[in-house]
Design a protein around this motif. Sequence first.
Motif, PDB file in Angstrom:
ATOM      1  N   PRO A  25      28.473  15.962 -21.288  1.00  0.00           N
ATOM      2  CA  PRO A  25      28.326  14.715 -20.532  1.00  0.00           C
ATOM      3  C   PRO A  25      28.720  14.851 -19.057  1.00  0.00           C
ATOM      4  O   PRO A  25      28.882  13.854 -18.374  1.00  0.00           O
ATOM      5  CB  PRO A  25      29.283  13.773 -21.244  1.00  0.00           C
ATOM      6  CG  PRO A  25      30.430  14.665 -21.626  1.00  0.00           C
ATOM      7  CD  PRO A  25      29.774  15.992 -21.985  1.00  0.00           C
ATOM      8  N   GLU A  26      28.854  16.057 -18.568  1.00  0.00           N
ATOM      9  CA  GLU A  26      29.330  16.276 -17.200  1.00  0.00           C
ATOM     10  C   GLU A  26      28.492  15.576 -16.124  1.00  0.00           C
ATOM     11  O   GLU A  26      29.067  14.994 -15.204  1.00  0.00           O
ATOM     12  CB  GLU A  26      29.446  17.768 -16.911  1.00  0.00           C
ATOM     13  CG  GLU A  26      30.204  18.092 -15.658  1.00  0.00           C
ATOM     14  CD  GLU A  26      31.668  17.669 -15.690  1.00  0.00           C
ATOM     15  OE1 GLU A  26      32.209  17.382 -14.612  1.00  0.00           O
ATOM     16  OE2 GLU A  26      32.261  17.611 -16.774  1.00  0.00           O
ATOM     17  N   PRO A  27      27.135  15.577 -16.195  1.00  0.00           N
ATOM     18  CA  PRO A  27      26.382  14.856 -15.166  1.00  0.00           C
ATOM     19  C   PRO A  27      26.742  13.366 -15.097  1.00  0.00           C
ATOM     20  O   PRO A  27      26.859  12.794 -14.017  1.00  0.00           O
ATOM     21  CB  PRO A  27      24.924  15.051 -15.564  1.00  0.00           C
ATOM     22  CG  PRO A  27      24.932  16.347 -16.308  1.00  0.00           C
ATOM     23  CD  PRO A  27      26.232  16.337 -17.075  1.00  0.00           C
ATOM     24  N   LEU A  28      26.940  12.751 -16.250  1.00  0.00           N
ATOM     25  CA  LEU A  28      27.319  11.336 -16.280  1.00  0.00           C
ATOM     26  C   LEU A  28      28.703  11.132 -15.675  1.00  0.00           C
ATOM     27  O   LEU A  28      28.918  10.197 -14.905  1.00  0.00           O
ATOM     28  CB  LEU A  28      27.276  10.799 -17.713  1.00  0.00           C
ATOM     29  CG  LEU A  28      27.651   9.326 -17.881  1.00  0.00           C
ATOM     30  CD1 LEU A  28      26.741   8.428 -17.054  1.00  0.00           C
ATOM     31  CD2 LEU A  28      27.600   8.939 -19.342  1.00  0.00           C
ATOM     32  N   LEU A  29      29.630  12.009 -15.985  1.00  0.00           N
ATOM     33  CA  LEU A  29      30.977  11.913 -15.413  1.00  0.00           C
ATOM     34  C   LEU A  29      30.942  12.113 -13.902  1.00  0.00           C
ATOM     35  O   LEU A  29      31.646  11.411 -13.154  1.00  0.00           O
ATOM     36  CB  LEU A  29      31.909  12.931 -16.067  1.00  0.00           C
ATOM     37  CG  LEU A  29      32.133  12.756 -17.570  1.00  0.00           C
ATOM     38  CD1 LEU A  29      32.947  13.914 -18.127  1.00  0.00           C
ATOM     39  CD2 LEU A  29      32.796  11.435 -17.860  1.00  0.00           C
ATOM     40  N   MET A  30      30.102  13.029 -13.445  1.00  0.00           N
ATOM     41  CA  MET A  30      29.941  13.253 -12.005  1.00  0.00           C
ATOM     42  C   MET A  30      29.385  11.993 -11.335  1.00  0.00           C
ATOM     43  O   MET A  30      29.838  11.587 -10.267  1.00  0.00           O
ATOM     44  CB  MET A  30      29.012  14.444 -11.747  1.00  0.00           C
ATOM     45  CG  MET A  30      29.589  15.786 -12.164  1.00  0.00           C
ATOM     46  SD  MET A  30      28.370  17.125 -12.180  1.00  0.00           S
ATOM     47  CE  MET A  30      27.992  17.275 -10.436  1.00  0.00           C
ATOM     48  N   LEU A  31      28.405  11.372 -11.979  1.00  0.00           N
ATOM     49  CA  LEU A  31      27.796  10.155 -11.444  1.00  0.00           C
ATOM     50  C   LEU A  31      28.820   9.022 -11.390  1.00  0.00           C
ATOM     51  O   LEU A  31      28.929   8.324 -10.375  1.00  0.00           O
ATOM     52  CB  LEU A  31      26.593   9.748 -12.306  1.00  0.00           C
ATOM     53  CG  LEU A  31      25.916   8.435 -11.916  1.00  0.00           C
ATOM     54  CD1 LEU A  31      25.357   8.509 -10.503  1.00  0.00           C
ATOM     55  CD2 LEU A  31      24.829   8.083 -12.915  1.00  0.00           C
ATOM     56  N   GLN A  32      29.576   8.846 -12.452  1.00  0.00           N
ATOM     57  CA  GLN A  32      30.586   7.783 -12.481  1.00  0.00           C
ATOM     58  C   GLN A  32      31.594   7.949 -11.350  1.00  0.00           C
ATOM     59  O   GLN A  32      31.941   6.987 -10.671  1.00  0.00           O
ATOM     60  CB  GLN A  32      31.316   7.781 -13.829  1.00  0.00           C
ATOM     61  CG  GLN A  32      30.449   7.318 -14.968  1.00  0.00           C
ATOM     62  CD  GLN A  32      31.103   7.502 -16.330  1.00  0.00           C
ATOM     63  OE1 GLN A  32      31.982   8.335 -16.504  1.00  0.00           O
ATOM     64  NE2 GLN A  32      30.646   6.736 -17.294  1.00  0.00           N
ATOM     65  N   THR A  33      32.034   9.164 -11.126  1.00  0.00           N
ATOM     66  CA  THR A  33      32.990   9.444 -10.047  1.00  0.00           C
ATOM     67  C   THR A  33      32.370   9.166  -8.685  1.00  0.00           C
ATOM     68  O   THR A  33      32.981   8.534  -7.829  1.00  0.00           O
ATOM     69  CB  THR A  33      33.478  10.897 -10.132  1.00  0.00           C
ATOM     70  OG1 THR A  33      34.103  11.098 -11.403  1.00  0.00           O
ATOM     71  CG2 THR A  33      34.462  11.212  -9.026  1.00  0.00           C
ATOM     72  N   ALA A  34      31.147   9.624  -8.486  1.00  0.00           N
ATOM     73  CA  ALA A  34      30.475   9.457  -7.191  1.00  0.00           C
ATOM     74  C   ALA A  34      30.233   7.988  -6.865  1.00  0.00           C
ATOM     75  O   ALA A  34      30.362   7.571  -5.714  1.00  0.00           O
ATOM     76  CB  ALA A  34      29.161  10.228  -7.178  1.00  0.00           C
ATOM     77  N   LEU A  35      29.896   7.187  -7.878  1.00  0.00           N
ATOM     78  CA  LEU A  35      29.593   5.781  -7.631  1.00  0.00           C
ATOM     79  C   LEU A  35      30.833   4.951  -7.296  1.00  0.00           C
ATOM     80  O   LEU A  35      30.705   3.804  -6.873  1.00  0.00           O
ATOM     81  CB  LEU A  35      28.836   5.174  -8.821  1.00  0.00           C
ATOM     82  CG  LEU A  35      27.395   5.649  -8.977  1.00  0.00           C
ATOM     83  CD1 LEU A  35      26.771   5.051 -10.234  1.00  0.00           C
ATOM     84  CD2 LEU A  35      26.563   5.311  -7.752  1.00  0.00           C
TER      85      LEU A  35
END
Length: 66
Positions: A12-22
């Motif tokens: 799920p790393e892409p989703l975690l990256m997105l959550q952090t970036a947003l």
Amino acid sequence: MTTLDARGVSCPEPLLMLQTALKTDKSLVLLVDSKNAFENCESYARKQGFTVETEIDDDTFKLRII
């Protein structure tokens, strides 16, 4: 606009990256190469109230999140 390159990164790393970036960016471009990551990230962004424009080039899914 920030570009977040999550190609080659397993879920799920892409989703975690997105959550952090947003948390800091209110618009960005996310690149993923997995259909699963694409669907999860698109769904998450829409549920958070963002507009998502999608584009598919070869094996890369591009999400423009505004």
